[in-house]
Design an enzyme around this catalytic site. Structure first.
Site, short mmCIF file in Angstrom:
data_model
loop_
_atom_site.label_atom_id
_atom_site.label_comp_id
_atom_site.label_asym_id
_atom_site.label_seq_id
_atom_site.Cartn_x
_atom_site.Cartn_y
_atom_site.Cartn_z
N ASP A 124 0.13 -18.24 18.12
CA ASP A 124 1.57 -18.14 17.12
C ASP A 124 2.42 -19.12 17.14
O ASP A 124 3.15 -19.24 16.17
CB ASP A 124 2.09 -16.78 18.08
CG ASP A 124 3.16 -16.25 17.24
OD1 ASP A 124 2.76 -16.03 15.92
OD2 ASP A 124 4.37 -15.91 17.66
N LYS B 291 0.82 -18.12 8.30
CA LYS B 291 0.00 -18.31 9.50
C LYS B 291 -0.13 -16.79 9.94
O LYS B 291 0.64 -15.80 9.68
CB LYS B 291 0.65 -18.94 10.35
CG LYS B 291 2.04 -18.25 11.09
CD LYS B 291 2.57 -19.30 12.19
CE LYS B 291 3.70 -18.77 12.85
NZ LYS B 291 3.48 -17.22 13.64
N LYS C 61 17.46 -19.27 24.31
CA LYS C 61 17.05 -19.68 23.04
C LYS C 61 17.22 -20.88 22.65
O LYS C 61 18.33 -21.29 22.43
CB LYS C 61 17.48 -18.63 22.16
CG LYS C 61 16.95 -18.95 20.80
CD LYS C 61 17.41 -17.83 19.63
CE LYS C 61 17.14 -18.02 18.29
NZ LYS C 61 15.67 -18.33 18.11
N HIS D 82 3.41 -24.65 15.10
CA HIS D 82 4.68 -25.09 14.89
C HIS D 82 4.75 -26.49 15.87
O HIS D 82 5.36 -27.67 15.37
CB HIS D 82 5.69 -24.19 15.30
CG HIS D 82 5.91 -22.92 14.50
ND1 HIS D 82 5.44 -22.97 13.14
CD2 HIS D 82 6.28 -21.62 14.85
CE1 HIS D 82 5.71 -21.59 12.59
NE2 HIS D 82 5.99 -20.92 13.79
N ARG E 87 0.96 -1.13 0.07
CA ARG E 87 0.11 0.13 0.14
C ARG E 87 0.85 1.23 -0.01
O ARG E 87 0.46 2.27 -0.40
CB ARG E 87 -0.85 0.08 1.02
CG ARG E 87 -1.96 -1.18 1.12
CD ARG E 87 -2.78 -1.37 2.47
NE ARG E 87 -2.08 -1.54 3.56
CZ ARG E 87 -2.56 -1.43 4.88
NH1 ARG E 87 -3.69 -1.14 5.14
NH2 ARG E 87 -1.75 -1.74 5.79
N LYS F 295 12.77 -26.45 8.10
CA LYS F 295 13.96 -26.44 9.18
C LYS F 295 14.81 -27.78 8.69
O LYS F 295 14.12 -28.55 8.67
CB LYS F 295 14.03 -26.06 10.34
CG LYS F 295 13.44 -24.58 10.75
CD LYS F 295 13.47 -24.46 12.16
CE LYS F 295 13.06 -23.01 12.63
NZ LYS F 295 14.25 -22.14 12.22
N HIS G 101 7.14 -22.30 8.35
CA HIS G 101 8.63 -22.51 8.10
C HIS G 101 9.33 -23.45 9.02
O HIS G 101 10.59 -23.73 8.57
CB HIS G 101 9.12 -20.93 8.37
CG HIS G 101 9.17 -20.73 9.86
ND1 HIS G 101 8.21 -19.83 10.56
CD2 HIS G 101 10.38 -20.73 10.68
CE1 HIS G 101 8.62 -19.55 11.72
NE2 HIS G 101 9.86 -19.97 11.75
N GLU H 100 -3.97 -0.74 -2.81
CA GLU H 100 -4.56 -1.22 -1.64
C GLU H 100 -5.06 -2.60 -1.88
O GLU H 100 -5.35 -3.05 -2.97
CB GLU H 100 -5.88 -0.25 -1.19
CG GLU H 100 -5.74 1.32 -0.88
CD GLU H 100 -4.82 1.41 0.38
OE1 GLU H 100 -5.10 0.57 1.35
OE2 GLU H 100 -4.27 2.31 0.48
N PHE H 101 -5.48 -3.45 -0.90
CA PHE H 101 -5.54 -4.78 -1.09
C PHE H 101 -6.93 -4.90 -1.63
O PHE H 101 -7.44 -6.47 -2.07
CB PHE H 101 -5.20 -5.63 0.33
CG PHE H 101 -3.88 -5.69 0.46
CD1 PHE H 101 -2.92 -5.90 -0.20
CD2 PHE H 101 -3.62 -5.16 1.80
CE1 PHE H 101 -1.59 -5.64 0.25
CE2 PHE H 101 -2.15 -5.02 2.44
CZ PHE H 101 -1.31 -5.38 1.37
#
EC number: 1.1.1.49
Length: 512
Positions: A258, A171, A365, A263, A61, A205, A201, A103-104
């Site tokens: 999320d 997602k 992590k 995942h 946009r 991996k 994704h 615009e979409f």
């Protein structure tokens, strides 16, 4: 079994050269395009996987020229690509990089896009092949899908030998079961389901791809991959980062939507599914759906807990609590941590508990899968000299990130005259053994989609099966107006409730 293994080697690991096509990225000025998509496309070009008949068009946009878009994407590749920028490769690639402002939901924008794609087809010989990547906030998915059909940008008739069109959807695919069904209905009315690629994704991996190979290509593992030998399984996905500038997004999603619903469920399915009859995308999907359909429902407290981080210290740095983050409600009830226990009601996994946890602002992590085997039934090491070093459970660790690899921990006698037993570890690491850089997940997934290989993509039926499990949990949480948040400090291993979840079974979480 041999056929499955041979097809695994020939399917997942065969060299891939992408056919000519135009990739249109909706939401091209977003974070995903800069951090992941453009660096992946650049590297595929550098490796010779994308030819000079590949074109990329960014659709967004913001007002922007082709030249400015190219300059911004060059900086993104410099910043986020794992390898140094090759100027010659970039100069060639950027000539096939364009920007389309609209615009979409603007009809004229799609009409002019169609004209532009037809011109690019003629100029670069892309043979009419189109790949549309929906990298926008999810509220725009349906509008874009409807306009792709309305303006005949998507080909419903895709017989062999004719130009093809495909759609990649990022997602989240819906917020719950009802919204996912609505989006699926939109797809059914405007596209072909077998031309839609739901991207996760994590499936790109290298270590995740290796789960099926580890299981089905090695008798030493597959023969004991069941309740007779396995005590329990832990899957951990921990992040040291908070939500950064994604407050608006995360307030609408939370950790369950999320990371867990997608995942972590994919990891669980690959780890537990039965061997498919062939290494075909549809056959793999069928086996994963069977697993999702055999997972017992969750209930708050007894099988699933949630948490939210408060202020704390992460790796020596003081950080804010979630409610103090930018664009977050000061009384937010959104979870940044989820831990759950589940069982799979089939003969292979009867009685084996699976413990999953995912959280932000934790001490370390890492993403890994730990298969904890039962102790040997033979009581041969009960003498006094052995009791000083109790026999530990054998342990198989699949490290997804960082330090991708597989480790096997087992018991061994210490050299000497005393019969002392200690655990030892065999450790395989991708980077040291193969002496090559592990490809980024999006490189593999983009290439597979252009080729038309759906093996590493989820299907709409998988998404529905997962939402069916978690929608009741979300509805229950929505009714709780005052959860005890925050309930873990940043830099810790998570809330006490998560420890209680596993400790009541006489087990404990492995250290992060």
């Amino acid at each position: 079994m041999t056929n499955v293994v041979q097809e695994t080697i020939g399917g997942l690991n065969s060299p891939r050269t992408c056919p000519p096509c135009i990739l249109v990225i909706f939401g091209a000025t977003g974070d995903l395009t800069a951090r992941k998509l453009l660096p992946a496309l650049y590297h595929l070009t550098k490796e010779g996987r994308l030819s000079d008949q590949f074109v990329c068009v960014g659709f967004a946009r913001r007002e922007k020229s082709n030249e400015l878009f190219r300059q911004e994407m060059k900086q993104a590749v410099i910043q986020f690509s794992p390898s140094e920028l090759d100027i010659k490769v970039w100069e060639d690639f950027q000539q096939r990089l364009f920007y389309h402002r609209s615009e979409f939901d603007n009809n004229m924008g799609y009409t002019s896009l169609k004209d532009s794609l037809e011109d690019l087809d003629k100029t670069y010989g892309t043979r009419g092949n189109r790949l549309f990547y929906l990298s926008t906030p999810p509220q725009y998915f349906s509008r874009i899908i409807e306009n792709l059909n309305k303006h005949k940008l998507f080909y419903k008739n895709q017989d062999q030998g004719k130009p093809w069109s495909r759609v990649i959807i990022e997602k989240p695919f819906g917020r719950d079961l009802d919204s996912a069904k609505q989006l699926q209905q939109c797809i059914n009315e405007n596209l072909n389901e077998n031309s839609v690629y739901h991207i996760d994704h994590y499936l790109g991996k290298e270590t995740v791809q290796n789960i099926l190979t580890t299981r089905f290509a090695n008798t030493i593992f597959e023969s004991c991959w069941n309740s007779q030998y396995i005590d329990h399984v832990q899957i951990s996905l921990s992040e040291t980062i908070g939500i950064g500038s994604r407050g608006n997004f995360f307030e609408k999603s939370g950790m369950l939507r999320d990371m867990v619903q997608n995942h972590m469920m994919q990891l669980l399915c690959l780890l537990t599914m039965e061997p498919p009859t062939t290494f075909d995308a549809d056959e793999i999907r069928k086996e994963k759906i069977k697993i999702l359909q055999r997972i017992s429902p969750f209930s708050e407290g007894s099988s699933i807990v949630r948490g939210q981080y408060g202020p704390g210290t992460v790796q020596g740095v003081s950080v804010l609590g979630y409610r103090e983050e930018e664009n977050v409600d000061k009384d937010s009830r959104v979870e940044t941590y989820v831990a759950l226990k589940t069982v799979i009601n089939n003969p292979r996994w009867l009685g084996v508990p699976f413990y999953l946890r995912a959280g932000k602002r934790l001490a370390k992590k890492s993403t890994d899968i730990s298969i904890i085997f039962k102790k040997s039934p033979y009581n041969l090491f009960a003498a006094e000299e052995c009791s000083r070093c109790p026999i530990e459970n054998d342990l198989l660790i699949i490290r997804i990130q960082p330090d991708e690899g597989v480790a096997l921990k087992f018991n061994c006698k210490v050299p000497g005259t005393n019969n002392i037993v200690r655990p030892v570890k065999m450790d395989f690491r991708y980077d040291s053994y193969f002496q090559t850089t592990t490809p980024e997940a999006y490189e593999r997934l983009l290439c597979d989609c252009i080729i038309g290989d759906r093996t590493l993509f989820t299907g709409g039926d998988e998404v529905m099966a997962s939402w069916k499990l978690f929608t009741p949990v979300l509805e229950e949480w929505d009714q709780d107006s005052s959860p005890s948040f925050p309930n873990y400090p940043a830099g810790s291993s998570g809330p006490k409730e998560a420890d209680a979840l596993i400790e009541r079974d006489g087990r404990s979480w492995r250290p992060l």
